[in-house]
Design an enzyme around this catalytic site. Structure first.
Site, PDB file in Angstrom:
ATOM      1  CB  VAL B  11      65.120   4.743  36.817  1.00 43.20           C
ATOM      2  CG1 VAL B  11      65.122   3.946  38.073  1.00 43.20           C
ATOM      3  CG2 VAL B  11      65.961   6.141  36.969  1.00 43.20           C
ATOM      4  CE  LYS B  89      63.291  13.495  41.191  1.00 47.06           C
ATOM      5  NZ  LYS B  89      63.517  12.071  41.221  1.00 47.06           N
ATOM      6  N   GLY B 118      68.610   9.773  44.631  1.00 47.69           N
ATOM      7  CA  GLY B 118      69.310   8.827  43.442  1.00 47.69           C
ATOM      8  C   GLY B 118      69.871   7.495  43.849  1.00 47.69           C
ATOM      9  N   GLY B 171      72.566  16.258  29.635  1.00 47.40           N
ATOM     10  CA  GLY B 171      71.340  15.319  30.244  1.00 47.40           C
ATOM     11  C   GLY B 171      71.055  15.625  31.738  1.00 47.40           C
ATOM     12  CD  GLU B 174      63.168  16.221  33.077  1.00 51.50           C
ATOM     13  OE1 GLU B 174      62.209  16.014  32.174  1.00 51.50           O
ATOM     14  OE2 GLU B 174      63.494  15.351  33.799  1.00 51.50           O
ATOM     15  CG  ASP B 185      63.226  17.355  42.115  1.00 50.52           C
ATOM     16  OD1 ASP B 185      62.712  16.315  42.024  1.00 50.52           O
ATOM     17  OD2 ASP B 185      64.630  17.367  42.557  1.00 50.52           O
ATOM     18  CE  LYS B 189      64.833  14.670  44.591  1.00 47.74           C
ATOM     19  NZ  LYS B 189      65.816  15.019  43.651  1.00 47.74           N
TER      20      LYS B 189
END
Lengths: 379, 379
Positions: B11, B89, B118, B171, B174, B185, B189
């Site tokens: 990033v 995060k 993203g 990819g 993970e 995750d 959010k």
């Protein structure tokens, strides 16, 4: 910030209610209307000069529609250094370059987010994306009326006429629906969206357009057999040697995000080199969705947010740069047409890839002998 | 404006490339990295103090991830009156209230648009919508990894393990995928998005969560027979007496816009009283999409655009306020479970409406005797 509304119809009324409810930041001081409504004497006027000559008014919101007197009011207000927000489809498209330049000369802003997409902050997000990206494509469903008609035909099996009548009954289509069903409303939105995306004034008449006036329930049944959904799509793309921009019915696979856009919703998409695909879906019309876009434009003026720029050059779309297959249904089948591709069930031709300009030019010729012919792109 | 990047991974590297290409507005003066890359000696440093003590640096972009030393760097930078943009995060979720308050005390901004979605400007558009609207609901697909897995299982008929392996190979997942597949995750959010939407700090541990670790290809085949698509959905809603907020697999009709969200894309939706439904769909991860969101945050700081506010109060989600039917598959069927609804093919139960808190609590009990049990909401 003191605001004046020109017009108190659906959109103007929606914006008024929202500003009153917000309590703070914006205040409506004047509303220009044809006649003063009882109970609103303090805020309503029938004389535009009350607004023009009031130095407290910093933003004029134009919601009267049509070219005149909207054009005169807006130019006078810009010259008096008042910011303009507008939802007026005809005005922005006809006078885009002139009004943007006039706003720039007078150091004020002209914003029109509600103009394309109703409640969907499409133009705002397009401008924001451009700050750090190169936009390579835009596309989408930008006309809620035709989406409602196509949706009703597909979901309920209605013929075109019945779907149009239902849209009119529900207030989604005008009594005179030509601008929607012939694609001219989408054509205007295509021209302006492409102008914003590609930083040139894209000429409206260079945007090829074909609407849905002649689509039949038999066409819809054929599309279902093909596993496709028909949507009236706006498309514009940057090529090495120019820009393509057109509006046409398109046959999308069921898995395309646009295929699940129901009712009178809009879905608009940008593709940027960095961000990739970004789509926005929401209410393309309606009192409060469109009214809220108008109020957002006012708040963006208040906080001096990034806005549209005056176009740097004039651009004509070149639709010979884009090619794909077509569904073509006409009673005027000739040997020449048969050579374009494969005839299916004696009912329609699936063509080999043609340029968009070839197909649209051919349709104009075919309409002379078969006014009811219909085509749709297959991308 | 001079910027420092903490970290030069995916990033951070994406943001660096975008800023270099933009030519103007922003300039990267320092990059904090573990070691100096050949050819980047002029810009790279291994000492955070070079950044902290440089008065020219107005924005610090934190892309190192993890809680420490990210927390120490960010708090020191905020106290030195430097704006922060972050894609971290864990950091934002663990220290949301504290860091927002610290930014406010020091008169600087903390932005984290790239944090959720993203490349999708979700949090930005949520904050913008709130200016003139009351948000009543938020929902969506906020985790690209699980969407890719569910998409692969549905489209290619892959079992869970193979779909996860493919996601890892590409990819998208993970090596240690628990935070994605167990829903944590998405839970983070959900908590932060609800905090922004409803103006209170929603406690992460009050957001019920159930992931997709135990979904099987047999489940997917059952959903297909029901004409439904399974997506890991984030849901939060304002009720008269509180807020519900949860993450669970949901069985959507094919016609739902979320059903056509393919690959690792995200789709996030807000519902406002004025604007109605507004959905954004785009790349939920990736070097340049996420990098561009980070750069947009910097540009929003530069032009002082509207940003997130420090939360006014602490909120605990109350999921007894929301109820719907569930698909429940477990080998530990009891007479009590049978009474919840209808058993189908001896394989699963479609329950009568249950509250979300009842279902999630029951799942925790059932997992003790059947660790592979699975459920999904039907709304």
């Amino acid at each position: 910030m003191k605001v004046a509304l020109l017009g108190y119809g659906n959109v103007g009324g929606g914006a008024y209610d929202i500003i009153c409810e917000m309590k703070g930041g914006l205040a409506v001081k004047h509303i220009l209307a044809r006649s003063i409504r009882p109970g609103m004497e303090a805020v309503m006027t029938t004389d535009f000069k009350d607004i023009l000559n009031d130095e407290e008014i910093e933003i004029v919101a134009e919601t009267i529609g049509g070219l005149h007197p909207a054009y005169e009011y807006v130019t006078e207000a810009l010259k008096a250094k008042k910011h303009i927000v507008s939802a007026n489809k005809q005005l922005i498209c006809h006078y885009y370059s002139e009004l943007m330049a006039l706003a720039g000369e007078n150091g004020v802003q002209l914003r029109f987010t509600s103009w394309a997409g109703g409640g969907v902050p499409w133009l705002f997000n397009l401008i924001r994306a451009k700050r750090c990206d190169e936009i390579t494509e835009i596309s989408g469903i930008m006309n809620g009326t035709t989406n409602f008609i196509l949706y009703s035909m597909t979901e309920k099996g209605l013929p075109f006429g019945a779907a149009l009548s239902e849209a009119q009954r529900l207030g989604y289509a005008e009594a005179e629906p030509s601008a929607d069903i012939d694609g001219n409303d989408a054509q205007r939105k295509c021209a302006i969206s492409a102008s914003v995306a590609f930083e040139g004034a894209v000429a409206e008449d260079s945007v090829d357009v074909f609407g849905i006036r002649h689509i039949t329930d038999k066409d819809i049944r054929a599309f279902k057999k093909m596993g496709r959904v028909c949507k009236l799509m706006v498309k514009a793309k940057k090529h090495k040697d120019g820009i393509s921009a057109y509006v046409e019915p398109a046959l999308l696979p069921l898995s395309a995000p646009e295929s699940s856009v129901t009712m009178n919703f809009n879905m608009t998409t940008l593709v940027g080199k960095n961000i990739g695909r970004l789509s926005l879906m929401g209410q393309g019309a309606g009192k409060y969705p469109t009214g809220s876009s108008l109020v957002q434009d006012m708040l963006d003026i208040k906080c001096n947010a990034i806005g549209p720029c005056a176009p740097k050059k004039a651009i004509r779309a070149d639709n010979s740069l884009e090619r794909h297959s077509y569904y073509l249904r006409t009673s005027a089948i000739t040997a020449e047409l048969r050579q374009l591709g494969q005839m299916v069930n004696g009912e329609y031709i699936i063509t080999e890839p043609l340029t968009v300009s070839e197909m649209h030019a051919m349709a104009k010729r075919l309409q002379k002998s078969d006014p009811d012919m219909f085509f749709a792109g297959i991308e």
